[in-house]
Enzyme design. Structure first.
Site, short mmCIF file in Angstrom:
data_model
loop_
_atom_site.label_atom_id
_atom_site.label_comp_id
_atom_site.label_asym_id
_atom_site.label_seq_id
_atom_site.Cartn_x
_atom_site.Cartn_y
_atom_site.Cartn_z
N HIS A 60 60.06 93.43 8.58
CA HIS A 60 61.06 93.50 9.44
C HIS A 60 61.22 95.01 10.27
O HIS A 60 61.16 95.85 10.53
CB HIS A 60 62.43 92.64 9.32
CG HIS A 60 63.73 92.76 10.63
ND1 HIS A 60 64.61 93.15 10.43
CD2 HIS A 60 63.32 92.47 11.44
CE1 HIS A 60 65.28 93.33 11.28
NE2 HIS A 60 64.25 92.91 12.07
N GLU A 63 58.10 96.60 11.12
CA GLU A 63 58.36 96.27 12.40
C GLU A 63 59.14 96.79 13.71
O GLU A 63 59.10 97.54 14.51
CB GLU A 63 58.75 94.34 12.97
CG GLU A 63 59.25 94.00 13.94
CD GLU A 63 59.71 93.11 14.86
OE1 GLU A 63 60.47 92.78 14.21
OE2 GLU A 63 60.86 93.38 15.19
N HIS A 64 60.42 97.12 12.78
CA HIS A 64 61.33 98.89 13.89
C HIS A 64 60.94 99.54 14.31
O HIS A 64 60.69 100.34 15.17
CB HIS A 64 62.15 98.21 13.10
CG HIS A 64 63.57 97.73 13.56
ND1 HIS A 64 64.75 98.00 14.20
CD2 HIS A 64 64.09 96.24 13.88
CE1 HIS A 64 65.71 97.12 13.80
NE2 HIS A 64 64.62 95.63 13.99
N GLU A 140 72.12 95.59 12.39
CA GLU A 140 71.51 93.76 13.38
C GLU A 140 71.80 92.75 11.86
O GLU A 140 72.52 91.84 12.16
CB GLU A 140 69.68 93.92 12.93
CG GLU A 140 69.66 93.18 13.56
CD GLU A 140 67.90 93.30 13.76
OE1 GLU A 140 67.04 94.16 13.69
OE2 GLU A 140 67.23 91.96 14.27
#
Lengths: 446, 437
Positions: A60, A63-64, A140
């Site tokens: 993840h 991905e950022h 997040e």
């Protein structure tokens, strides 16, 4: 048992065009000419369930960082060009995949291909950008999980339900792992998994399949494949040896219960019909306002303010059949728990009625059409099926397989899988939100 | 079917019904004999139909009974024409039809989605007409809905975002109906009676106070027949009176709500604009640059990209029948609260004085006009749009002219509108999280 469905099925079959480039990239194209737009998605076969302990969340975070630049399009350029073309753009990471998408005017398809193909191989991962972005991901995590009592309960529940399956780890990663993450970890992850032969390109929209193939060859064709991509270690979940229960204490107002039984997934099911029967079982319990949980727990006995059942057989690994509930005012969590277990017991003891089954099937038939209203949904189905190893063709068989399920099969999976020895129960035990100011009265200031 | 998905680099999608298209759907409009306005877009490609019946029956009509509009709306499918909620749900679901309903501050609506096979469509329509025109408001079900609403209110207390939002609206609107919570308060919900709901329904769910949006695989003649059936089931009634005007803030206000969370939820804002507002396009485009365009907005750049302070930061104008809100929102870990609030103030102050740069405005125009076809790509979006256009009685060519209007804007017009409409010294700031200091 009647095989007649409550409603007639309207088949709207649209062929999927499948191609494979020399470098191993799969390309799936489905036409939908209702609007002059296209959904373009690139799916990588990697997600949180590929991550070893200590590195959770790396898929993840990477991905950022995919939005933080290549040599050709440095930090900020990707988003700028997307906006300049009026496109929508984002990405998502799941347990079994990481996917990037653009929704764009069909005549600007090339822009999406140019940008996306460039970052398959050429990401620069600037350390200064990584440092800031990691803080964003921690925010997040706080936002998604740490400050939400039900999310927190779910995270702990999954951590306990699985002993060694990587599904025990949150997609976003444990905070300690995020704290320890280095940009080198991302680079290694990127080099290991991001390759044309570990990806599927999906395009749904107002496009010509041959033209899409041409563009794919032009932009993705030159990318070198990675010769040997070793699959992740099996990490097959050990057999559960009895009921597991946990309590999660967190500041909250309302108690909450989450229960999960170990069940097979489509990929590994020995009996191919079983996952479909489990899906039907979930729908009998929670497939609309006429289903059992709504009818009997929320109405009927009026003990729950919410109750749900959930199963998806589309994972790469076996997962859980889960049930959850929240008591209504004046009711105890214990009552909701007993009622959920009673529902399971009933499914084990009696076949579902013909009417119930026919209602669920009518909804499946109608959904087949409704789902086509969203181009993104259509693309998601193709991309995810292909990526978890089931193959996109399953989408065509899905409805037939679901409609073939009988009450006897539903009862059989209930008897076989919904048993206490493979059950995990998590209860949220609400702690006072603020002992000094229990009512959270706003204080006004100038 | 898809499992846990984490949508990463943010973007909160707000249904602001705003940006537009190159080949917008052509909206046909007429009014039935008893005064129900109809808005129709044919969509023959898929064998399905969406209808939405919208009334001026939102929470702003609650008067001294907060929660009244919402509870009335949510009781529609709890029993109608002698059928129980179980029976209604069973009958809808047996034919694959989907009933939906909701309220906002201006609207109360009921929707139907059905496949267009003759038998199913007919059955779905008949059932839906019972729900929208003959609700029974059974006492027992009302009591249950009342209890569920109270649980919902309690759930909000464990959600700092809800706490913040409620406090924001209260501070901004004071006694104006827009300041009252849509789902009421514990006291007001407990005080509601079935009779209140019935009276509210009878007054507001009438032909002259509503409109019907139709999108799907039906031709014009079929759409007209549908509209006649729907309006025929409703009494003519009266359109609701205009809502009171909103008074702008006269001074700055800060509201702090202690909460044991890891993050502070921060909301900053002021009174915004109306639907059909003469400044609509200038404010819309200005806000695109400020915080409305996702990854490329100034707030995103300053707060997330340059400082890593927050996962999500946005700003929006939410135009309503009367002045809606202008809001900036973000969440950050508690220790960074002051820093984040300061950056928001700086970014807004600078933007308010200087407006967008020429490059920013140009980029925004490309973004908005290029993204036009994405906004009405499916039936769900179209029914939502035409419902909005019909409800606020915007021009039928609203979608067609949007891009042209946006492209004609200058920096000066935007800066002028922001200077006139936004007062940085009179903002409401709400902070949820942390201890009381």
């Amino acid at each position: 048992m009647s095989t007649a469905h409550a409603i007639e099925r309207v088949k709207v079959e649209v062929p999927v065009h499948e191609y494979k480039l020399d470098n191993g990239l799969k390309v799936l194209v489905k036409q939908d000419k209702r609007a002059p737009i296209a959904v373009v998605q690139l799916w990588y076969k990697v997600g949180s369930s590929y991550e070893p302990n200590g590195s959770t969340g790396v898929s993840h975070v990477l991905e950022h960082m995919m939005f933080k630049g290549t040599e050709k399009y440095p930090t900020g350029e990707f988003n700028r060009i997307i906006a300049e073309n009026g496109a929508e753009d984002n990405a998502f990471t799941g347990q079994d995949y990481t996917a990037y998408y653009q929704v764009i005017a069909a005549d600007r398809l090339e822009v999406a291909f140019d940008l996306e193909s460039d970052r398959v191989r050429n990401l620069t991962l600037p350390p200064a950008e990584f440092k800031k972005e990691l803080e964003v991901v921690k925010e997040e995590r706080r936002w998604r999980t740490d400050d939400k009592p039900t999310s927190l309960t779910r995270e702990q529940f999954e951590g306990v339900a699985f002993l060694n399956s990587p599904y025990k780890n949150p997609v976003i990663g444990w905070m300690a792992d995020l704290d320890a993450m280095q940009v080198e970890d991302l680079r290694a992850w990127y080099e290991r998994w991001y390759a044309p032969n570990n990806a599927t390109l999906v395009v749904v929209g107002d496009v010509e399949p041959e033209k899409v193939l041409e563009l794919a060859k032009k932009y993705y064709g030159p990318l070198k494949p990675t010769e040997n991509i070793p699959p992740p270690k099996p990490q097959t979940e050990v057999e559960q040896k009895g009921l597991r229960t946990i309590k999660v204490k967190a500041p909250a107002e309302l108690p909450y219960i989450l229960m999960g039984y170990k069940v097979p997934a489509m990929v590994n099911a020995k009996e191919k019909w079983e996952p479909y029967a489990l899906e039907m079982l979930a729908s009998i319990l929670d497939g609309g306002n006429s289903s059992r949980l709504s009818k009997e727990l929320i109405r009927g006995k009026e003990i729950a303010s919410s109750a749900s059942a959930w199963y998806s057989g589309f994972g790469r690994l076996p997962d859980l059949f889960s049930l959850s509930g929240m008591p209504t005012k004046g009711e105890k969590l214990e009552t909701v728990k007993a009622a959920l277990l009673e529902q399971v017991e009933k499914l084990r003891n009696e076949p579902v009625t013909a009417e119930e089954l026919s209602r669920v099937k009518a909804q499946v038939i109608a959904s087949e059409i409704y789902e086509r209203d969203s181009q993104q949904n259509q693309a998601n189905v193709l991309g995810s099926l292909e990526t978890v190893g089931l193959g996109y063709k399953l989408a065509d068989e899905y409805v037939d397989n679901i409609l073939a399920i009988t009450p006897e099969q539903i009862q059989a999976v209930a008897k076989k899988y919904l048993i206490e020895d493979s059950l995990t129960i998590a209860e949220l035990d609400p702690q006072p939100i603020d002992p000094n100011k229990p009512k959270n009265a706003p204080r006004f200031e100038r | 079917m898809l499992k846990t998905i984490i949508v990463a680099p943010l973007v909160l999608l707000f249904a602001l019904f705003t940006a537009q298209v190159a080949a917008a759907p052509k909206i046909e409009h007429w009014t039935t004999a008893n005064g129900l306005r109809v808005y129709y877009v044919p969509a023959p490609e898929l064998p399905m139909l969406d209808m939405r019946l919208i009334f001026a029956a939102g929470s702003a009509r609650d008067g001294d009974k907060p929660g009244l509009a919402m509870l009335t709306n949510s009781m529609l499918d709890k029993g109608a024409a002698g059928l129980s909620e179980d029976q209604l749900a069973e009958q809808f679901e047996a034919i694959g039809a989907v009933f939906s309903s909701s309220t906002s501050s201006d609207m109360g609506w009921a929707g139907l989605r059905t496949i267009t096979l003759e038998k199913e469509q007919q059955a779905a329509l008949d059932l839906w007409l019972k729900v929208v025109s003959k609700p029974d408001f059974p006492q027992k079900d009302f009591e249950r809905v009342q209890k569920l609403t109270l649980v919902g209110l309690q759930a909000e207390k464990q959600d700092p975002a809800s706490l913040g939002s409620k406090a924001f609206y209260q501070a901004l609107y004071g006694d104006h109906p827009y300041g009252q919570p849509e789902n009421g308060t514990e006291d007001s919900v407990q005080a509601l009676k079935v009779e209140n709901l019935k009276a509210f329904y009878q007054q507001h769910y009438v032909a002259k106070n509503g409109l019907l949006a139709i999108v799907g695989a039906v031709d014009r003649a079929q759409a007209e027949a549908l509209a006649e059936k729907v309006s025929g089931a409703l009494p003519e009634g009266e359109a609701a009176a205009a809502l009171p005007e909103v008074k702008p803030l006269t001074e700055a206000k800060t509201v702090k709500i202690p909460y044991p969370s890891a993050q502070a939820h921060i909301l900053v804002g002021q009174i915004g604009n109306k639907r059909g507002d003469e400044d609509f396009f200038t404010l819309y485009m200005g806000n695109q640059v400020l915080g409305g365009s996702g990854f490329t907005s100034r707030l995103m750049k300053e707060i997330r990209n340059d400082r890593g302070l927050s996962y999500s930061v946005y700003s929006y104008f939410a135009p309503l029948a009367q002045l809606g809100v202008f809001q900036i929102g973000l969440q950050t870990k508690l220790e960074q609260t002051d820093e984040a609030v300061k950056v928001v103030g700086d970014v807004l102050g600078k933007f308010q004085q200087e407006g967008p740069t020429a490059e920013e405005l140009e980029a925004s125009k490309k973004d908005v006009s290029g993204g036009f076809p994405l906004r009405t790509a499916n039936n769900s979006q179209i029914v939502e749009y035409i419902g909005m256009i019909g409800f606020y009685q915007l021009p039928l060519d609203y979608l067609d002219t949007f891009t042209t209007k946006v492209n004609a804007l200058t920096r000066e017009q935007i800066t002028e509108a922001f200077t006139r409409r936004i007062q940085p010294d009179k903002m409401v700031t709400v902070i949820v999280g942390g201890d009381e200091k």
